[in-house]
Design an enzyme around this catalytic site. Structure first.
Site, PDB file in Angstrom:
ATOM      1  CB  SER A 202      -0.948  -0.050   1.132  1.00 35.72           C
ATOM      2  OG  SER A 202      -1.738   0.932   1.092  1.00 35.72           O
ATOM      3  CG  HIS A 400      -5.891  -2.176   1.191  1.00 36.65           C
ATOM      4  ND1 HIS A 400      -5.104  -2.100  -0.306  1.00 36.65           N
ATOM      5  CD2 HIS A 400      -5.223  -1.315   1.837  1.00 36.65           C
ATOM      6  CE1 HIS A 400      -4.096  -1.117   0.115  1.00 36.65           C
ATOM      7  NE2 HIS A 400      -4.036  -0.833   1.292  1.00 36.65           N
TER       8      HIS A 400
END
Ligand SMILES: *[C@@H]1O[C@H](CO)[C@@H](O)[C@H](O)[C@H]1NC(C)=O
Ligand SMILES: *[C@@H]1O[C@H](CO)[C@@H](O)[C@H](O)[C@H]1NC(C)=O
Ligand SMILES: *[C@@H]1O[C@H](CO)[C@@H](O)[C@H](O)[C@H]1NC(C)=O
Ligand SMILES: *[C@@H]1O[C@H](CO)[C@@H](O)[C@H](O)[C@H]1NC(C)=O
Length: 426
Positions: A202, A400
């Site tokens: 990320s 995610h």
């Protein structure tokens, strides 16, 4: 319940999150709170199929409930599972003192860089069967875990105190500009190596792209950069809650009222979360469900107390504001201080773009269509702007956080990470 009320509750929770934390009770409480909060979701207008709630409840019942790992810090966890642990401190050019963690190995160095609101902990909390740090260490690599400025392990500065708002006056630009280069120089110096492998998750990727575009000499220090759920362009962010926070200028407001730190570690254990029953919902789900989305099929329910007790680790509101600017402008560029501020700082009306064409190190991009943060369209745009993409890989049905916590993350993602590291170091 309207989103407005949700915001007010979040706001109150945030305000009180600085209050000294107290014991959160047993792991069993955590799991129970979690299940209860899932039960509360339909009443809040969030649709969860009832069968999933039953499955979760059953899983929680069947698992021993109490989990000691929730109460061990990263060094204790790593030692418990049979690995050595070292804590190093690295001072950046602008004075931040960063904790750099290491699971020493005889092999080549690999640097793992966490996402926004996270820390080095998130590469170990999935446990010895899943976590990336253990996997690479078990293969003989010398594993280094970064901690960006402002997170719970890296809250020190040579002159500033975290109490001062100047301390939190940074975004991921500074993390890429100062923190990552300082970590890399330190590691290469200690190990005597010329290069290291880099795995970013990320924001750990955002910072990498900042570093290599601003200081291209760092490309030569990287064997391969593996980007899990990368973020650079951000226009297609899905997470409805984060979009909502952006819309109401939540982060700007926080900054304006002198609360530039967002979700420090004490958030989940603050009295408001543990003592007011209605708050259980917010506290146990906001971070995962609302912010990132859960991959429920691969959720390790027994492990939730461990995750909740190590995450979040805090960040600066300015990191979110910077992402919001990227989302709105569609441009991956430096922080926008407004016309006058930009003129003073950059000598131009708009902030300059990061020059992604300077990122010449080999980059592997791993993405998923169901990711609430790193959207395929944004990753595709990133790919088109990078000169040396060596792998472009889709992981099916991953959200995610699945890249860190899913039960099948090792076969599904990490084995490929290991293959790539090997391919570029032999
Ligand atoms: C931050 O402020 C509080 C109270 O204002 C003080 O007790 C504490 O020592 C300060 N912390 C640091 C690191 O300066
Ligand atoms: C934060 O940094 C910017 C850019 O360096 C500067 O213009 C601003 O005054 C700083 N704000 C604080 C509160 O330190
Ligand atoms: C590298 O290590 C040496 C000796 O340990 C130290 O004197 C030097 O400052 C280090 N350089 C960097 C860039 O950390
Ligand atoms: C799930 O979590 C438990 C408790 O932390 C752990 O013992 C187990 O190994 C985890 N499962 C996987 C596949 O990592």
């Amino acid at each position: 319940m309207s989103l407005k009320i949700l915001h007010i509750i979040l706001f109150i929770a945030h305000q009180t999150s600085q209050v000294t934390s107290q014991s959160v009770g047993t792991g069993a409480n955590y799991v129970r709170n979690f299940i209860e909060s899932f039960l509360a979701l339909p009443t809040l207008g969030i649709d969860i199929p009832i069968t999933e709630i039953r499955t979760l409840a059953k899983l929680a019942r069947d698992s021993g409930l109490y989990n000691e790992d929730a109460y061990l810090n990263i060094s204790q966890l790593v030692n418990k599972y049979g690995y050595d642990f070292e804590e190093h401190f690295v001072t950046t050019q602008d004075g931040y003192i960063l904790a750099l963690h290491r699971i020493p190995g005889k092999g080549l160095p690999v640097l793992l860089v966490h996402g926004i609101l996270l820390s080095s902990d998130d590469f170990v909390v999935a446990g010895p069967r899943s976590a990336l740090a253990y996997y690479l260490a078990s293969q003989g690599y010398d594993v280094w875990l970064a901690n960006a400025r402002g997170n719970k392990h890296s809250k020190r500065h040579v002159t500033l105190s975290p109490n001062q708002s100047e301390f939190f006056n940074f975004s991921w630009d500074e993390i890429g500009r100062y923190d990552i280069p300082a970590n890399i120089d330190y590691i290469l110096n200690v190990t005597g190596q010329q290069k290291l492998s880099y795995v970013g998750y990320s924001q750990g990727n955002t910072a990498f792209f900042v570093m290599c575009s601003e200081f291209p000499e760092y490309n030569d220090k990287i064997t391969v950069k593996i980007a899990l759920s990368p973020i650079a362009f951000f226009s297609r962010l899905f997470s409805p809650f984060v979009r909502f926070l952006f819309k109401i200028n939540y982060f700007e407001t926080q900054q304006a009222i002198g609360q530039p730190e967002f979700l420090p570690n004490s958030f989940l254990t603050s009295p408001i979360c543990t003592q007011i029953p209605a708050m259980k919902f917010i506290c146990s789900n906001i971070f995962n469900y609302l912010v990132f989305g859960f991959d429920r099929a691969q959720l390790n329910v027994t492990n939730l107390p461990v995750i909740f007790n190590h995450t979040p680790a805090g960040c600066s509101s300015k990191q979110f504001i910077h992402y919001k600017q990227v989302l709105n402008s569609g441009k991956f560029r430096r922080f926008d201080y407004g016309r006058e501020g930009n003129m003073a700082l950059y000598g131009m009306r708009f902030p300059p773009n990061y020059r992604l064409n300077r990122v010449t190190a080999p980059v592997a991009l791993t993405y998923s269509f169901s990711d609430w943060w790193s959207s395929y369209v944004d990753v595709l745009k990133l790919r088109q702007n990078l000169p040396n993409v060596v792998d472009f890989h889709e992981v099916t049905q991953y959200n995610h956080l699945s890249y860190l916590y899913a039960q099948n993350v090792r076969p599904k993602v990490y084995e490929r990470v290991l293959d790539l590291i090997r391919r570029y170091t032999t």
